[in-house]
Design a protein around this motif. Structure first.
Motif, mmCIF file in Angstrom:
data_model
loop_
_atom_site.group_PDB
_atom_site.id
_atom_site.type_symbol
_atom_site.label_atom_id
_atom_site.label_comp_id
_atom_site.label_asym_id
_atom_site.label_seq_id
_atom_site.Cartn_x
_atom_site.Cartn_y
_atom_site.Cartn_z
ATOM 1 N N GLU A 545 0.839 -1.187 0.000
ATOM 2 C CA GLU A 545 0.000 0.000 0.000
ATOM 3 C C GLU A 545 0.880 1.246 0.000
ATOM 4 O O GLU A 545 1.764 1.410 0.846
ATOM 5 C CB GLU A 545 -0.928 -0.005 1.211
ATOM 6 C CG GLU A 545 -1.974 1.083 1.134
ATOM 7 C CD GLU A 545 -3.104 0.856 2.110
ATOM 8 O OE1 GLU A 545 -3.919 1.767 2.266
ATOM 9 O OE2 GLU A 545 -3.141 -0.216 2.713
ATOM 10 N N LEU A 546 0.644 2.122 -0.959
ATOM 11 C CA LEU A 546 1.524 3.274 -1.150
ATOM 12 C C LEU A 546 1.244 4.405 -0.163
ATOM 13 O O LEU A 546 2.103 5.256 0.064
ATOM 14 C CB LEU A 546 1.375 3.811 -2.575
ATOM 15 C CG LEU A 546 1.799 2.868 -3.703
ATOM 16 C CD1 LEU A 546 1.577 3.534 -5.045
ATOM 17 C CD2 LEU A 546 3.248 2.463 -3.552
ATOM 18 N N SER A 547 0.035 4.422 0.423
ATOM 19 C CA SER A 547 -0.312 5.565 1.260
ATOM 20 C C SER A 547 0.521 5.627 2.531
ATOM 21 O O SER A 547 0.632 6.670 3.163
ATOM 22 C CB SER A 547 -1.798 5.501 1.623
ATOM 23 O OG SER A 547 -2.077 4.298 2.313
ATOM 24 N N ASN A 548 1.143 4.510 2.933
ATOM 25 C CA ASN A 548 1.951 4.515 4.150
ATOM 26 C C ASN A 548 3.448 4.503 3.839
ATOM 27 O O ASN A 548 4.258 4.256 4.711
ATOM 28 C CB ASN A 548 1.605 3.300 5.020
ATOM 29 C CG ASN A 548 1.990 1.981 4.363
ATOM 30 O OD1 ASN A 548 1.871 1.861 3.158
ATOM 31 N ND2 ASN A 548 2.443 1.028 5.137
ATOM 32 N N LEU A 549 3.816 4.780 2.569
ATOM 33 C CA LEU A 549 5.226 4.823 2.196
ATOM 34 C C LEU A 549 5.655 6.265 1.992
ATOM 35 O O LEU A 549 4.982 7.017 1.278
ATOM 36 C CB LEU A 549 5.471 4.054 0.896
ATOM 37 C CG LEU A 549 5.590 2.527 0.989
ATOM 38 C CD1 LEU A 549 5.767 1.956 -0.412
ATOM 39 C CD2 LEU A 549 6.748 2.112 1.852
ATOM 40 N N PRO A 550 6.760 6.692 2.588
ATOM 41 C CA PRO A 550 7.294 8.025 2.289
ATOM 42 C C PRO A 550 7.634 8.135 0.801
ATOM 43 O O PRO A 550 7.969 7.144 0.151
ATOM 44 C CB PRO A 550 8.565 8.095 3.149
ATOM 45 C CG PRO A 550 8.350 7.083 4.220
ATOM 46 C CD PRO A 550 7.526 5.995 3.627
ATOM 47 N N LYS A 551 7.527 9.347 0.257
ATOM 48 C CA LYS A 551 7.690 9.543 -1.177
ATOM 49 C C LYS A 551 9.048 9.066 -1.664
ATOM 50 O O LYS A 551 9.160 8.454 -2.726
ATOM 51 C CB LYS A 551 7.509 11.033 -1.499
ATOM 52 C CG LYS A 551 7.253 11.297 -2.955
ATOM 53 C CD LYS A 551 5.900 10.737 -3.304
ATOM 54 C CE LYS A 551 5.822 10.392 -4.772
ATOM 55 N NZ LYS A 551 4.635 9.637 -5.098
ATOM 56 N N GLU A 552 10.093 9.314 -0.884
ATOM 57 C CA GLU A 552 11.421 8.959 -1.340
ATOM 58 C C GLU A 552 11.682 7.459 -1.270
ATOM 59 O O GLU A 552 12.662 6.963 -1.820
ATOM 60 C CB GLU A 552 12.480 9.713 -0.524
ATOM 61 C CG GLU A 552 12.433 9.407 0.973
ATOM 62 C CD GLU A 552 11.457 10.316 1.699
ATOM 63 O OE1 GLU A 552 11.449 10.299 2.943
ATOM 64 O OE2 GLU A 552 10.713 11.046 0.999
ATOM 65 N N ASP A 553 10.796 6.704 -0.584
ATOM 66 C CA ASP A 553 11.017 5.267 -0.435
ATOM 67 C C ASP A 553 10.347 4.446 -1.529
ATOM 68 O O ASP A 553 10.560 3.230 -1.599
ATOM 69 C CB ASP A 553 10.490 4.779 0.925
ATOM 70 C CG ASP A 553 11.377 5.259 2.067
ATOM 71 O OD1 ASP A 553 12.473 5.750 1.761
ATOM 72 O OD2 ASP A 553 10.973 5.130 3.233
ATOM 73 N N ILE A 554 9.512 5.065 -2.372
ATOM 74 C CA ILE A 554 8.800 4.284 -3.388
ATOM 75 C C ILE A 554 9.778 3.709 -4.409
ATOM 76 O O ILE A 554 9.686 2.541 -4.787
ATOM 77 C CB ILE A 554 7.737 5.154 -4.076
ATOM 78 C CG1 ILE A 554 6.630 5.497 -3.074
ATOM 79 C CG2 ILE A 554 7.151 4.444 -5.290
ATOM 80 C CD1 ILE A 554 5.515 6.337 -3.644
ATOM 81 N N GLY A 555 10.742 4.521 -4.846
ATOM 82 C CA GLY A 555 11.736 4.023 -5.782
ATOM 83 C C GLY A 555 12.555 2.896 -5.192
ATOM 84 O O GLY A 555 12.855 1.906 -5.860
ATOM 85 N N LYS A 556 12.929 3.036 -3.903
ATOM 86 C CA LYS A 556 13.685 1.975 -3.248
ATOM 87 C C LYS A 556 12.858 0.696 -3.156
ATOM 88 O O LYS A 556 13.369 -0.414 -3.320
ATOM 89 C CB LYS A 556 14.108 2.430 -1.852
ATOM 90 C CG LYS A 556 15.078 3.603 -1.849
ATOM 91 C CD LYS A 556 15.427 4.005 -0.428
ATOM 92 C CE LYS A 556 16.374 5.208 -0.404
ATOM 93 N NZ LYS A 556 16.670 5.638 0.980
ATOM 94 N N LYS A 557 11.566 0.860 -2.868
ATOM 95 C CA LYS A 557 10.712 -0.311 -2.751
ATOM 96 C C LYS A 557 10.586 -1.035 -4.090
ATOM 97 O O LYS A 557 10.625 -2.265 -4.163
ATOM 98 C CB LYS A 557 9.334 0.115 -2.246
ATOM 99 C CG LYS A 557 8.317 -1.014 -2.166
ATOM 100 C CD LYS A 557 8.745 -2.126 -1.233
ATOM 101 C CE LYS A 557 8.699 -1.671 0.215
ATOM 102 N NZ LYS A 557 8.990 -2.784 1.136
ATOM 103 N N ILE A 558 10.443 -0.264 -5.199
ATOM 104 C CA ILE A 558 10.337 -0.882 -6.522
ATOM 105 C C ILE A 558 11.624 -1.635 -6.855
ATOM 106 O O ILE A 558 11.595 -2.767 -7.351
ATOM 107 C CB ILE A 558 10.040 0.182 -7.590
ATOM 108 C CG1 ILE A 558 8.637 0.773 -7.359
ATOM 109 C CG2 ILE A 558 10.131 -0.409 -8.991
ATOM 110 C CD1 ILE A 558 8.285 1.890 -8.305
ATOM 111 N N THR A 559 12.777 -1.012 -6.563
ATOM 112 C CA THR A 559 14.057 -1.679 -6.814
ATOM 113 C C THR A 559 14.173 -2.952 -5.994
ATOM 114 O O THR A 559 14.629 -3.995 -6.481
ATOM 115 C CB THR A 559 15.216 -0.725 -6.481
ATOM 116 O OG1 THR A 559 15.064 0.474 -7.239
ATOM 117 C CG2 THR A 559 16.550 -1.368 -6.805
#
Length: 644
Positions: A545-559
């Motif tokens: 769920e993206l709503s609980n992820l900080p913006k800068e962590d989305i790229g790290k999560k995808i990687t």
């Protein structure tokens, strides 16, 4: 009763059929199909019984088939044409047979997943014997066939247009039948409002070798058809050489070539066809390319391609391979499906296995067919091309996925066979060794050891597969569902913010299918789909769920998700983190999953991250503000625990 149907039973049958223009599985375009070569043996058999001309030894339809079905191989094109010449007098002058074969033509196209088709035929061949009870005029033949097309097209939702053919057996431009054909073409010209199944082009069919050998000229007939505004297609390069193709384009104003396989015999002709340097483009409706109407099964059965037989495993030097390599504009058709006992599915199978074309190359043939269709209305033609392209792309993706699954199953089956062979060989060797050991004590020691060794060998292949899978990057699909805030448009900002990273990710990971969606009716999610360890299983899904992820962590999560291998997939059991929030008519509210709400909300098609204005449209606040804030903090803590 539905309008346009002969009776209530036909109307009921039509109502049960999903029309082609509403069905994404119907996507094909077929340009080279002879109407009188697509007559089912049943219709010919019934017409023969009505006329009383059945052969003496024929007692059933099965006995009649050898008379109307071509063998697997004919000596030449004439041997195949003689079969059609046998049964044409049987259906000639029979209105019932002519209407039924036109309707059945539409049925065949629908079952072959053909959306648009052009049927070519010669009315003169089915006029019937003069003075008999089975005798028709040109007008009666055309009205009967077009009436059958109208019924079939309404029933199946496909598009069919007519091409009238002159025959190589005629005496050229001076033959009265050529002039009559032009008159009939003009009278029954295609019109979108009044004659949607009418004539769009002229063709020449029959014994091409005789036309070339006796130098029979039809140039003036085709040039007259061009002046009248009709398209032109010519059978060439099938029984004749490459020069017959050049002659058809230069002298007969041909826009499309029927077959044309022998073009590859002359490099100059092939270059001319590719570059369109010999085609005259004086009229707007002329096609910008010379298009070849290829029929794989027909090319071998008629001996147009002499090197191969129909049942040969691979056609390594077939001209269509050269067409594909040189970038020639061609499509796939069935020619005479009932005579050759083939259909579009069989033609695709031939292209896949004998010509070794991939699904994308086959799909491109359908798209090229739409581009070469004889449609003058630019807007209508563009709509057909776009529709065919969209549906073909869906079909290609589906077939590629199915092929990959079949290959995986086949690989597993081969692995099991290899393991079984290893096991049998090991057991046999252990048994031979066991017989050489004489003492009972040695036998008790040796036999269990060899049995254990055989089991180990039988699992070697499976173990290697598992080790390979554990080291493999397994991400195959990444779907990101952004949520659109009606007020703040935060979802759109998120999409713009992440766009550059997502583009670079797609470039670096071409094996991953990346899907980005807005306003999906779901909370903002990221769904990662992985290949399973067992080929028969479906893709494994992991939801973040993206709503609980900080913006800068989305790229790290995808990687992080894209670098996961089979080892990590099986070591950790993932939890589905889908929200349990209460859904009220499309709007997503926090902290209400155990509550009942009696008021109505505005119907919306999206859900969003909750904010202070969520309840502004309601007549009253359903809960005190402090409860709403408490629910928000409780939800945040709960989601933080579920984070990976």
């Amino acid at each position: 009763m539905l309008q346009g149907y002969a009776n209530d039973d036909d109307a009921k049958d039509a109502s049960r059929i999903e029309l082609a223009f509403e069905n994404d599985d119907i996507f094909g375009v077929e340009l080279h199909n002879h109407l009188f070569g697509a007559v089912p043996p049943r219709i010919i058999y019934e017409a023969a019984k009505r006329k009383g001309v059945l052969p003496a030894n024929v007692k059933s339809l099965e006995d009649f088939l050898p008379f109307v079905v071509a063998p697997d191989q004919c000596e030449d094109l004439l041997g195949f044409i003689s079969i059609i010449w046998y049964y044409l007098p049987i259906i000639a002058g029979d209105k019932i047979a002519l209407r039924d074969l036109a309707i059945d033509f539409c049925r065949q196209r629908y079952e072959d997943k053909i959306l648009y088709s052009e049927a070519r035929y010669t009315p003169w061949e089915v006029l019937g014997e003069s003075g008999s009870s089975f005798c028709l005029s040109y007008d009666e033949v055309m009205k009967t066939i077009l009436d059958g097309f109208e019924f079939g097209c309404k029933k199946y939702g496909i598009q069919v247009r007519s091409i009238l053919s002159v025959l190589c057996e005629w005496d050229g431009d001076d033959d009265e039948r050529c002039k009559k054909t032009l008159e009939v073409m003009q009278k029954y010209r295609y019109n979108a409002k009044t004659n949607a199944y009418g004539v769009v082009a002229i063709d020449i069919a029959g014994n091409e070798a005789r036309r070339i050998q006796d130098n029979i000229i039809f140039d003036q007939t085709f040039q007259a058809a061009k002046k009248m505004g009709f398209h032109r297609t010519v059978h060439a390069g099938e029984a004749g050489g490459a020069q017959s193709v050049m002659y058809a384009i230069t002298n007969m104003c041909a826009e499309r070539i029927g077959h044309g396989y022998r073009t590859v015999e002359d490099e100059q002709v092939l270059d001319a066809v590719k570059n369109r340097i010999v085609a005259e483009k004086s009229r707007q409706i002329d096609l910008p390319m010379v298009h070849f109407e290829c029929c794989p099964t027909s090319s071998v059965c008629t001996n147009a391609v002499k090197e191969y037989r129909r049942h040969d495993k691979i056609w390594k030097r077939h001209p269509m391979r050269r067409f594909l390599k040189e970038g020639v504009h061609f499509s796939i058709s069935t020619d005479d499906p009932e005579v050759f006992q083939t259909n579009m599915a069989e033609e695709i199978d031939v292209c896949r296995h004998k010509l070794e074309m991939d699904w994308k190359q086959i799909g491109d043939c359908y798209i090229r067919g739409a581009e070469a269709a004889f449609i003058d209305d630019w807007k209508q033609k563009q709509e057909l091309i776009e529709l065919v392209t969209r549906r073909v792309n869906l079909w290609v993706a589906k077939m590629e996925k199915l092929t990959a699954q079949q290959k995986a199953i086949e690989a597993q089956r081969n692995g099991n066979i290899k393991s079984a062979v290893f096991a049998v060989a090991t057991v046999m060797s252990s048994y031979l060794m066991y017989r050489k050991v004489t003492t009972l004590k040695q036998r008790f020691i040796v036999f269990p050891c060899f049995c254990l060794f055989s089991v180990t060998l039988s699992d070697c292949y499976s173990l290697l597969r598992t080790m390979t899978f554990y080291g493999l990057k397994c991400l195959r699909k990444l779907e990101i569902l952004y949520c659109h805030h009606t007020k703040a448009s935060a979802g759109l900002r998120d999409l713009i913010h992440d766009g550059k990273y997502l583009y670079s990710f797609a470039q670096q990971n071409p094996h991953v299918q990346l899907i980005v969606s807005m306003d999906t009716g779901k909370p903002p999610l990221m769904i990662a789909s992985y290949i399973p360890s067992v080929p028969q299983q479906k893709l494994m899904e992991h939801i973040v769920e993206l709503s609980n992820l900080p913006k800068e962590d989305i790229g790290k999560k995808i990687t992080y998700l894209s670098n996961r291998t089979g080892r990590y997939i099986h070591k950790k059991k993932w939890k589905n983190t889908e929200t349990k929030n209460f859904s009220l008519q499309g709007r997503w509210y926090p902290g209400m999953w155990n509550k009942k709400i009696s008021h109505m909300a505005v119907l919306e098609t999206h859900r969003h991250v909750p904010s202070e204005w969520d309840y502004a449209h309601l007549p009253h606040r359903p809960y005190p503000k402090r409860n709403t804030q408490r629910a928000r903090w409780t939800r945040r803590e709960r989601l933080m625990k579920l984070r990976l």
